[in-house]
Design an enzyme around this catalytic site. Structure first.
Site, PDB file in Angstrom:
ATOM      1  N   ARG A 129       1.075 -35.386   1.503  1.00 34.68           N
ATOM      2  CA  ARG A 129       1.414 -34.312   2.442  1.00 34.68           C
ATOM      3  C   ARG A 129       0.166 -33.766   3.124  1.00 34.68           C
ATOM      4  O   ARG A 129       0.199 -33.404   4.295  1.00 34.68           O
ATOM      5  CB  ARG A 129       2.183 -33.182   1.755  1.00 34.68           C
ATOM      6  CG  ARG A 129       3.575 -33.591   1.337  1.00 34.68           C
ATOM      7  CD  ARG A 129       4.441 -34.007   2.552  1.00 34.68           C
ATOM      8  NE  ARG A 129       5.683 -34.590   2.114  1.00 34.68           N
ATOM      9  CZ  ARG A 129       6.066 -35.837   2.338  1.00 34.68           C
ATOM     10  NH1 ARG A 129       5.296 -36.674   2.993  1.00 34.68           N
ATOM     11  NH2 ARG A 129       7.221 -36.269   1.915  1.00 34.68           N
TER      12      ARG A 129
ATOM     13  N   GLU B 291      -0.665 -36.280   5.652  1.00 29.73           N
ATOM     14  CA  GLU B 291       0.272 -36.106   6.761  1.00 29.73           C
ATOM     15  C   GLU B 291      -0.106 -34.903   7.625  1.00 29.73           C
ATOM     16  O   GLU B 291      -0.071 -34.970   8.850  1.00 29.73           O
ATOM     17  CB  GLU B 291       1.680 -35.924   6.194  1.00 29.73           C
ATOM     18  CG  GLU B 291       2.753 -35.725   7.245  1.00 29.73           C
ATOM     19  CD  GLU B 291       4.126 -35.508   6.622  1.00 29.73           C
ATOM     20  OE1 GLU B 291       5.069 -36.114   7.132  1.00 29.73           O
ATOM     21  OE2 GLU B 291       4.232 -34.738   5.647  1.00 29.73           O
TER      22      GLU B 291
ATOM     23  N   SER C  23     -18.474 -27.662   6.868  1.00 30.94           N
ATOM     24  CA  SER C  23     -19.079 -28.212   5.658  1.00 30.94           C
ATOM     25  C   SER C  23     -18.082 -28.306   4.520  1.00 30.94           C
ATOM     26  O   SER C  23     -17.276 -27.401   4.299  1.00 30.94           O
ATOM     27  CB  SER C  23     -20.245 -27.321   5.219  1.00 30.94           C
ATOM     28  OG  SER C  23     -20.783 -27.785   3.998  1.00 30.94           O
TER      29      SER C  23
END
Length: 156
Positions: free
Chosen positions: A96, A99, A122
């Site tokens: 997820r 995604e 960073s």
């Protein structure tokens, strides 16, 4: 003296042993972080092989998990980072995030560059927090905060 690893195998085996001890002792990541004196996110990442722990933290974590002195020393080494072997992740939770980056990655890049200019966020000077909050529509929501220092690109 700081020591670096170039093969993740030892830290992966240590992570397996640490998680087995965590389960056996019925500990939470928060309890392990409390022993380390560090945040749950950093401590979890370190125990799972993604960061070195400071000496006192490594000793405290090893003691809590009943790990030996060699494990405490290994927890202090600078690891070969990257916990997802090549390709698209298959674990549903990790997928997820993959995604989300596939969908919102270019949006994040555009908004960050518009606000800050050319550079990066960073992952070294970085804080991570995960909280559970009530969803006004019922159920629960995950609030994930990624807090990284902006590092501008410097022409040379």
């Amino acid at each position: 003296m700081a020591h670096a690893q170039f093969n993740p195998t030892a830290r992966e085996a240590l992570a397996d042993a640490a998680v087995e001890a965590k389960v056996r002792k019925n500990l939470t990541w928060q309890e392990i972080a409390d022993a380390a004196g560090l945040s749950p996110a950093f401590t979890t990442a370190a125990v799972l092989g993604q960061h070195p722990l400071p000496p006192q933290s490594a000793k405290a974590v090893a003691e809590l998990l009943d790990l030996d002195d060699d494990a405490a020393a290994l927890l202090q080494t600078i690891p070969t980072r990257g916990s997802i072997p090549g390709g698209v992740p298959t674990d549903p939770t990790i997928y997820r995030f993959y995604e989300m980056i596939q969908v919102y990655g270019t949006t994040l890049k555009a908004l960050i560059h518009e606000q800050f200019g050319d550079g990066i966020i960073s992952a070294i000077n970085f804080k991570l927090d995960v909280r559970k909050v009530a969803d006004p529509e019922g159920g629960e929501r995950a609030v994930i905060t990624l807090d990284g220092k902006y590092l501008p690109t410097k022409p040379f």
